[in-house]
Design a protein around this motif. Structure first.
Motif, PDB file in Angstrom:
ATOM      1  N   GLY A 158      -0.192 -21.739 -12.558  1.00  0.00           N
ATOM      2  CA  GLY A 158      -1.484 -21.967 -11.898  1.00  0.00           C
ATOM      3  C   GLY A 158      -1.380 -23.257 -11.099  1.00  0.00           C
ATOM      4  N   CYS A 159      -0.323 -23.329 -10.281  1.00  0.00           N
ATOM      5  CA  CYS A 159       0.020 -24.589  -9.588  1.00  0.00           C
ATOM      6  C   CYS A 159      -0.924 -24.898  -8.431  1.00  0.00           C
ATOM      7  CB  CYS A 159       1.459 -24.523  -9.086  1.00  0.00           C
ATOM      8  SG  CYS A 159       1.745 -23.141  -7.933  1.00  0.00           S
ATOM      9  N   SER A 160      -1.736 -23.951  -8.020  1.00  0.00           N
ATOM     10  CA  SER A 160      -2.657 -24.114  -6.874  1.00  0.00           C
ATOM     11  C   SER A 160      -1.912 -24.605  -5.641  1.00  0.00           C
ATOM     12  CB  SER A 160      -3.834 -25.037  -7.238  1.00  0.00           C
ATOM     13  OG  SER A 160      -4.605 -24.462  -8.256  1.00  0.00           O
TER      14      SER A 160
ATOM     15  N   ILE B   4      -3.754 -35.510 -13.213  1.00  0.00           N
ATOM     16  CA  ILE B   4      -2.508 -34.984 -12.625  1.00  0.00           C
ATOM     17  C   ILE B   4      -1.451 -36.086 -12.483  1.00  0.00           C
ATOM     18  CG2 ILE B   4      -3.389 -32.859 -11.549  1.00  0.00           C
ATOM     19  CD1 ILE B   4      -3.383 -34.320  -8.908  1.00  0.00           C
TER      20      ILE B   4
ATOM     21  N   PHE C 125     -10.473 -26.782  -1.509  1.00  0.00           N
ATOM     22  CA  PHE C 125     -10.079 -26.938  -2.910  1.00  0.00           C
ATOM     23  C   PHE C 125      -9.980 -28.403  -3.353  1.00  0.00           C
ATOM     24  CE2 PHE C 125      -6.726 -27.267  -6.209  1.00  0.00           C
ATOM     25  CZ  PHE C 125      -7.364 -26.575  -7.217  1.00  0.00           C
TER      26      PHE C 125
ATOM     27  N   ASP D 129       1.560 -19.075  -9.084  1.00  0.00           N
ATOM     28  CA  ASP D 129       0.126 -18.849  -8.890  1.00  0.00           C
ATOM     29  C   ASP D 129      -0.060 -17.408  -8.420  1.00  0.00           C
ATOM     30  OD1 ASP D 129      -2.256 -21.231  -8.537  1.00  0.00           O
ATOM     31  OD2 ASP D 129      -2.755 -19.210  -7.867  1.00  0.00           O
TER      32      ASP D 129
ATOM     33  N   PHE E 185     -10.077 -17.601  -6.178  1.00  0.00           N
ATOM     34  CA  PHE E 185      -9.330 -18.620  -5.438  1.00  0.00           C
ATOM     35  C   PHE E 185      -8.870 -18.000  -4.108  1.00  0.00           C
ATOM     36  CE2 PHE E 185      -9.301 -20.125  -9.772  1.00  0.00           C
ATOM     37  CZ  PHE E 185      -9.584 -21.467  -9.599  1.00  0.00           C
TER      38      PHE E 185
ATOM     39  N   ILE F 294     -12.199 -29.704  -6.414  1.00  0.00           N
ATOM     40  CA  ILE F 294     -11.656 -30.033  -7.738  1.00  0.00           C
ATOM     41  C   ILE F 294     -11.915 -31.500  -8.080  1.00  0.00           C
ATOM     42  CG2 ILE F 294      -9.214 -30.499  -7.096  1.00  0.00           C
ATOM     43  CD1 ILE F 294      -8.743 -28.555  -9.722  1.00  0.00           C
TER      44      ILE F 294
ATOM     45  N   ALA G 229       2.787 -14.722  -8.661  1.00  0.00           N
ATOM     46  CA  ALA G 229       2.857 -13.817  -9.813  1.00  0.00           C
ATOM     47  C   ALA G 229       1.731 -14.142 -10.775  1.00  0.00           C
ATOM     48  CB  ALA G 229       4.195 -13.982 -10.533  1.00  0.00           C
ATOM     49  N   ASP G 230       1.471 -13.193 -11.656  1.00  0.00           N
ATOM     50  CA  ASP G 230       0.582 -13.468 -12.763  1.00  0.00           C
ATOM     51  C   ASP G 230       1.380 -14.285 -13.769  1.00  0.00           C
ATOM     52  OD1 ASP G 230      -0.948 -13.091 -15.229  1.00  0.00           O
ATOM     53  OD2 ASP G 230      -2.145 -11.821 -13.903  1.00  0.00           O
ATOM     54  N   MET G 231       0.793 -15.354 -14.250  1.00  0.00           N
ATOM     55  CA  MET G 231       1.566 -16.241 -15.142  1.00  0.00           C
ATOM     56  C   MET G 231       2.031 -15.531 -16.413  1.00  0.00           C
ATOM     57  SD  MET G 231      -1.433 -18.783 -16.385  1.00  0.00           S
ATOM     58  CE  MET G 231      -3.044 -18.148 -16.809  1.00  0.00           C
TER      59      MET G 231
ATOM     60  N   ASN H 238      -2.437 -26.653 -16.192  1.00  0.00           N
ATOM     61  CA  ASN H 238      -3.516 -27.590 -15.889  1.00  0.00           C
ATOM     62  C   ASN H 238      -4.727 -26.828 -15.364  1.00  0.00           C
ATOM     63  OD1 ASN H 238      -4.389 -30.334 -15.772  1.00  0.00           O
ATOM     64  ND2 ASN H 238      -4.262 -30.235 -13.551  1.00  0.00           N
ATOM     65  N   LEU H 239      -5.748 -26.681 -16.214  1.00  0.00           N
ATOM     66  CA  LEU H 239      -6.997 -26.009 -15.828  1.00  0.00           C
ATOM     67  C   LEU H 239      -6.766 -24.548 -15.434  1.00  0.00           C
ATOM     68  CD1 LEU H 239      -8.190 -29.066 -13.708  1.00  0.00           C
ATOM     69  CD2 LEU H 239      -9.285 -28.328 -15.829  1.00  0.00           C
TER      70      LEU H 239
ATOM     71  N   MET I  83      -3.440 -20.033  -1.933  1.00  0.00           N
ATOM     72  CA  MET I  83      -3.038 -21.282  -2.605  1.00  0.00           C
ATOM     73  C   MET I  83      -1.560 -21.552  -2.336  1.00  0.00           C
ATOM     74  SD  MET I  83      -5.119 -23.155  -4.290  1.00  0.00           S
ATOM     75  CE  MET I  83      -6.691 -23.160  -5.127  1.00  0.00           C
TER      76      MET I  83
ATOM     77  N   PHE J 162      -8.712 -19.373 -17.308  1.00  0.00           N
ATOM     78  CA  PHE J 162      -8.977 -18.185 -16.475  1.00  0.00           C
ATOM     79  C   PHE J 162      -8.374 -16.904 -17.057  1.00  0.00           C
ATOM     80  CE2 PHE J 162      -9.535 -21.696 -13.453  1.00  0.00           C
ATOM     81  CZ  PHE J 162     -10.803 -21.377 -12.984  1.00  0.00           C
TER      82      PHE J 162
END
Ligand SMILES: C[S@@+](CC[C@H](N)C(=O)[O-])C[C@H]1O[C@@H](n2cnc3c(N)ncnc32)[C@H](O)[C@@H]1O
Length: 241
Positions: free
Chosen positions: A63-65, A42, A27, A88, A19, A31, A114-116, A130-131, A93, A135
């Motif tokens: 992972g809010c993009s 969404i 994006f 995210d 990403f 998507i 951050a890493d979730m 969401n999606l 993003m 990953f």
């Protein structure tokens, strides 16, 4: 909306999907043309979040993009107060999301790069994946789901959307065929479809719907609804008792 033509010319070798800035630029087009019913998913998730949000609690969008869900949440929550943290690990993003919030002068949504898996979560009534879970390496998914369950208040919800695979080979093939048909209908060429598939190999790892249901139950969720299913995509609502 910038058109996604990232995979339209031959790339050799195809690097693993990221990403990055190039993807962030296209994006929204990518998507919408790659996830059937994306806008429906969404919008309904934002409505579910608004309906089941508990005043004074927190919402986490992991992972809010670039904030497509957050923008609809602001619309459906109107002037209601709420507190959401969008997380995210992609800086481009989050820059795109921040620009949208700055335009609205909106303070109800905060963003964190951050890493979730590393995010401290507590006192939540809504957590959104969401999606994004797709990953994370499968062996690490259980711990994240347990952490999410622990962070939710009683009655709190997890909104999960994933690309899935069917456990029966013939139905898996059928779903793949319909999915590639969908992408062709959206204007992607065979080259684009196959190079994107190569890029996502070992990056996006789908599981069966049964594996997701089992994990949600093991993590402690009491009630689960598959509220939307389109061949190889599923959206679930899981409620903490
Ligand atoms: C397909 S997009 C999600 C779409 C988004 N939730 C929406 O509704 O539009 C996946 C996102 O998850 C992020 N991501 C992937 N792995 C992550 C991780 N381990 N921690 C945080 N974000 C992650 C990516 O950077 C990307 O923005």
């Amino acid at each position: 909306m910038a058109k996604d033509n990232i995979f339209s010319s031959v790339i050799d070798p195809v690097p693993p999907f990221e990403f990055n800035e190039e993807v962030v630029r296209v994006f929204d087009d990518m998507i919408r043309r790659s996830v059937p019913l994306y806008s429906e998913i969404i919008r309904r998730q934002a409505q579910l979040a608004a309906r089941l949000y508990q005043p004074g609690s927190r919402i986490y969008d992991l992972g809010c993009s670039n904030g497509n869900l957050g923008m609809i949440l602001l619309e459906v929550m109107k002037d209601r107060s709420f507190e959401m943290l969008g997380v995210d690990n992609s800086e481009p993003m989050l820059q795109a999301y921040k620009a949208r919030l700055d335009n609205k002068k909106e303070a109800r949504i905060r963003l964190l790069r951050a890493d979730m898996e590393a995010v401290e979560m507590c006192d939540a009534s809504v957590i959104i994946l969401n999606l994004t879970l797709q990953f994370l390496a499968p062996p690490r998914r259980n711990d994240l789901l347990e952490k999410i369950h622990a962070a939710l208040r009683p009655g709190g919800i997890l909104l999960l959307t994933e690309k899935v695979i069917h456990k029966e080979e013939d139905l898996l093939q059928l779903q793949q065929a319909f999915y590639y048909g969908f992408k062709m209908e959206q204007g992607y060429s065979e080259l684009e479809i196959s190079q994107k598939r190569d890029a996502l190999e070992n990056v996006l790892i789908p599981e069966t719907l049964e594996a997701h249901l089992e994990r949600l139950q093991k993590s402690g969720f009491e009630k689960i609804d598959v509220w939307l299913k389109w061949f190889n995509f599923a959206s679930l609502l899981a409620v903490k008792g």
